[in-house]
Scaffold this motif. Structure first.
Motif, PDB file in Angstrom:
ATOM      1  N   PHE A  95     -47.396 153.539  91.874  1.00 11.51           N
ATOM      2  CA  PHE A  95     -48.127 154.116  92.986  1.00 11.51           C
ATOM      3  C   PHE A  95     -48.583 153.060  93.978  1.00 11.51           C
ATOM      4  O   PHE A  95     -49.405 153.314  94.820  1.00 11.51           O
ATOM      5  N   THR A  96     -48.067 151.838  93.853  1.00  8.49           N
ATOM      6  CA  THR A  96     -48.413 150.797  94.806  1.00  8.49           C
ATOM      7  C   THR A  96     -47.172 149.962  95.081  1.00  8.49           C
ATOM      8  O   THR A  96     -46.220 149.965  94.319  1.00  8.49           O
ATOM      9  N   SER A  97     -47.220 149.227  96.155  1.00 12.59           N
ATOM     10  CA  SER A  97     -46.106 148.357  96.491  1.00 12.59           C
ATOM     11  C   SER A  97     -45.962 147.267  95.441  1.00 12.59           C
ATOM     12  O   SER A  97     -46.949 146.771  94.902  1.00 12.59           O
ATOM     13  N   PRO A  98     -44.722 146.824  95.110  1.00 13.89           N
ATOM     14  CA  PRO A  98     -44.557 145.706  94.180  1.00 13.89           C
ATOM     15  C   PRO A  98     -45.143 144.420  94.726  1.00 13.89           C
ATOM     16  O   PRO A  98     -45.299 143.450  93.993  1.00 13.89           O
ATOM     17  N   LEU A  99     -45.498 144.414  96.010  1.00 17.80           N
ATOM     18  CA  LEU A  99     -46.112 143.241  96.616  1.00 17.80           C
ATOM     19  C   LEU A  99     -47.631 143.356  96.663  1.00 17.80           C
ATOM     20  O   LEU A  99     -48.290 142.585  97.334  1.00 17.80           O
ATOM     21  N   ALA A 100     -48.171 144.331  95.931  1.00 21.79           N
ATOM     22  CA  ALA A 100     -49.616 144.523  95.921  1.00 21.79           C
ATOM     23  C   ALA A 100     -50.302 143.282  95.381  1.00 21.79           C
ATOM     24  O   ALA A 100     -49.767 142.584  94.525  1.00 21.79           O
ATOM     25  N   PRO A 101     -51.516 142.954  95.881  1.00 24.95           N
ATOM     26  CA  PRO A 101     -52.202 141.751  95.431  1.00 24.95           C
ATOM     27  C   PRO A 101     -52.608 141.845  93.984  1.00 24.95           C
ATOM     28  O   PRO A 101     -52.708 142.922  93.407  1.00 24.95           O
ATOM     29  N   ALA A 102     -52.843 140.683  93.370  1.00 20.96           N
ATOM     30  CA  ALA A 102     -53.292 140.640  91.981  1.00 20.96           C
ATOM     31  C   ALA A 102     -54.635 141.326  91.861  1.00 20.96           C
ATOM     32  O   ALA A 102     -55.431 141.352  92.789  1.00 20.96           O
ATOM     33  N   VAL A 103     -54.890 141.889  90.694  1.00 22.41           N
ATOM     34  CA  VAL A 103     -56.147 142.578  90.454  1.00 22.41           C
ATOM     35  C   VAL A 103     -56.834 141.956  89.258  1.00 22.41           C
ATOM     36  O   VAL A 103     -56.219 141.323  88.415  1.00 22.41           O
ATOM     37  N   THR A 104     -58.140 142.133  89.186  1.00 20.68           N
ATOM     38  CA  THR A 104     -58.918 141.595  88.085  1.00 20.68           C
ATOM     39  C   THR A 104     -59.009 142.625  86.981  1.00 20.68           C
ATOM     40  O   THR A 104     -59.390 143.763  87.220  1.00 20.68           O
ATOM     41  N   THR A 105     -58.636 142.231  85.777  1.00 20.46           N
ATOM     42  CA  THR A 105     -58.670 143.137  84.644  1.00 20.46           C
ATOM     43  C   THR A 105     -59.374 142.465  83.475  1.00 20.46           C
ATOM     44  O   THR A 105     -59.522 141.251  83.439  1.00 20.46           O
TER      45      THR A 105
ATOM     46  N   ARG B  67     -55.119 153.051  83.129  1.00 20.71           N
ATOM     47  CA  ARG B  67     -53.762 152.513  83.249  1.00 20.71           C
ATOM     48  C   ARG B  67     -52.923 152.888  82.031  1.00 20.71           C
ATOM     49  O   ARG B  67     -51.774 153.319  82.142  1.00 20.71           O
ATOM     50  N   SER B  68     -53.498 152.691  80.849  1.00 16.69           N
ATOM     51  CA  SER B  68     -52.765 153.013  79.621  1.00 16.69           C
ATOM     52  C   SER B  68     -52.477 154.507  79.525  1.00 16.69           C
ATOM     53  O   SER B  68     -51.402 154.917  79.066  1.00 16.69           O
ATOM     54  N   THR B  69     -53.423 155.312  79.971  1.00 13.99           N
ATOM     55  CA  THR B  69     -53.253 156.755  79.899  1.00 13.99           C
ATOM     56  C   THR B  69     -52.118 157.223  80.788  1.00 13.99           C
ATOM     57  O   THR B  69     -51.281 158.036  80.372  1.00 13.99           O
ATOM     58  N   TRP B  70     -52.058 156.730  82.021  1.00 12.93           N
ATOM     59  CA  TRP B  70     -50.985 157.144  82.907  1.00 12.93           C
ATOM     60  C   TRP B  70     -49.631 156.698  82.374  1.00 12.93           C
ATOM     61  O   TRP B  70     -48.624 157.404  82.518  1.00 12.93           O
ATOM     62  N   THR B  71     -49.573 155.526  81.767  1.00 15.65           N
ATOM     63  CA  THR B  71     -48.314 155.079  81.167  1.00 15.65           C
ATOM     64  C   THR B  71     -47.864 156.055  80.090  1.00 15.65           C
ATOM     65  O   THR B  71     -46.685 156.440  80.020  1.00 15.65           O
ATOM     66  N   LEU B  72     -48.792 156.474  79.241  1.00 12.25           N
ATOM     67  CA  LEU B  72     -48.465 157.444  78.197  1.00 12.25           C
ATOM     68  C   LEU B  72     -48.009 158.771  78.800  1.00 12.25           C
ATOM     69  O   LEU B  72     -46.970 159.318  78.412  1.00 12.25           O
TER      70      LEU B  72
ATOM     71  N   GLU C 222     -47.730 164.545  90.789  1.00 12.39           N
ATOM     72  CA  GLU C 222     -48.696 165.151  91.700  1.00 12.39           C
ATOM     73  C   GLU C 222     -50.124 164.972  91.185  1.00 12.39           C
ATOM     74  O   GLU C 222     -51.056 164.745  91.972  1.00 12.39           O
ATOM     75  N   ALA C 223     -50.289 165.080  89.865  1.00  7.52           N
ATOM     76  CA  ALA C 223     -51.610 164.854  89.280  1.00  7.52           C
ATOM     77  C   ALA C 223     -52.074 163.425  89.537  1.00  7.52           C
ATOM     78  O   ALA C 223     -53.238 163.178  89.874  1.00  7.52           O
ATOM     79  N   HIS C 224     -51.149 162.478  89.403  1.00 12.41           N
ATOM     80  CA  HIS C 224     -51.486 161.076  89.646  1.00 12.41           C
ATOM     81  C   HIS C 224     -51.786 160.833  91.120  1.00 12.41           C
ATOM     82  O   HIS C 224     -52.700 160.076  91.472  1.00 12.41           O
ATOM     83  N   ASN C 225     -51.035 161.493  91.986  1.00  9.21           N
ATOM     84  CA  ASN C 225     -51.288 161.341  93.417  1.00  9.21           C
ATOM     85  C   ASN C 225     -52.646 161.907  93.820  1.00  9.21           C
ATOM     86  O   ASN C 225     -53.234 161.472  94.821  1.00  9.21           O
ATOM     87  N   GLU C 226     -53.141 162.881  93.064  1.00  9.82           N
ATOM     88  CA  GLU C 226     -54.480 163.392  93.327  1.00  9.82           C
ATOM     89  C   GLU C 226     -55.507 162.270  93.190  1.00  9.82           C
ATOM     90  O   GLU C 226     -56.455 162.178  93.962  1.00  9.82           O
ATOM     91  N   VAL C 227     -55.288 161.404  92.215  1.00 10.91           N
ATOM     92  CA  VAL C 227     -56.155 160.236  92.042  1.00 10.91           C
ATOM     93  C   VAL C 227     -56.053 159.330  93.255  1.00 10.91           C
ATOM     94  O   VAL C 227     -57.057 158.862  93.797  1.00 10.91           O
TER      95      VAL C 227
END
Length: 225
Positions: A96-106, A120-125, A192-197
């Protein structure tokens, strides 16, 4: 329910990657009894028992809560709960983001998940479930998946996210009911559910016509081979 990268924009839920500050304000009257603090930091969500819900709260907000507890000498167990939590900067693949999206803090992998890591894990599942779903599902298979989604939306660890997902699926128009006849419909519905987010977080939406390339077959340019 990835995945959508977390943004510092605490809006509504549905497996969000940030939690709303407003969720803590409605229960501030309980804070003296439950945490010993007069006001919770923004973004901290309380569980149904009135205590801070780690799985409903971002790592940043949880750290602020820990610092506040230490400073006020309140809730020793809470104050030590995240002392080992550190952050690393990393990038991860996102549909849901560009592959060039900036790094994020996790949060680090060896710490309890916050609402962002859990999402993140939930959407992957969930997207992987659609990828493995039959091209044409039998009535039994449809019933099993419908039961799973119903149960999932009630036991998901972030209770506010679970409530929001149930509300979304139960839209009075019926437009958000799970479409389970086959893989194509189910995969598009999950997208579509993910796009709602993404809309709620002000993020770019994913083009759902490409969901199978992202989650099932791999991109045609060979990057996944």
């Amino acid at each position: 329910m990835s995945e959508a990268n977390p943004l510092p924009n605490p809006q509504k839920h549905l497996f969000i990657h940030q939690t709303p500050a407003a969720a803590s304000s409605s229960t501030e009257a309980k804070n003296d009894d439950q945490t010993g603090m007069t006001k919770l930091p923004n973004g901290v969500v309380l569980d149904k028992d009135g205590k801070p819900c780690r799985l409903c709260t971002s790592a940043a907000s949880w750290r602020n809560l820990t610092k506040q507890a230490k400073a006020q000498g309140a809730a020793p167990a809470l104050a030590s709960a995240t002392t080992s939590s550190t952050t690393t900067t990393s990038t991860f693949s996102s549909p849901f983001t560009s592959p060039l999206a900036p790094a994020v803090t996790t949060t680090t992998d060896d710490c309890p998940p916050d609402v962002e890591a859990l999402g993140r894990s939930t959407w992957t599942l969930l997207h992987s479930l659609t990828a493995s779903y039959p091209a044409q599902a039998s009535q039994e298979q449809q019933g099993e998946m419908r039961s799973f989604l119903k149960i999932f939306s009630r036991i998901y660890p972030c209770w506010v996210c679970a409530d929001d997902f149930r509300t979304w699926m139960a839209h009075p128009s019926g437009r958000n009911e799970p479409r389970l006849a086959g893989r194509s419909d189910f995969g598009t519905w999950m997208c579509e559910a993910h796009n709602e987010v993404n809309r709620k977080l002000g993020k770019k939406e994913f083009d759902c016509q490409f969901w199978e390339e992202r989650w099932r077959t791999g991109w045609k340019d060979g990057r996944c081979d």
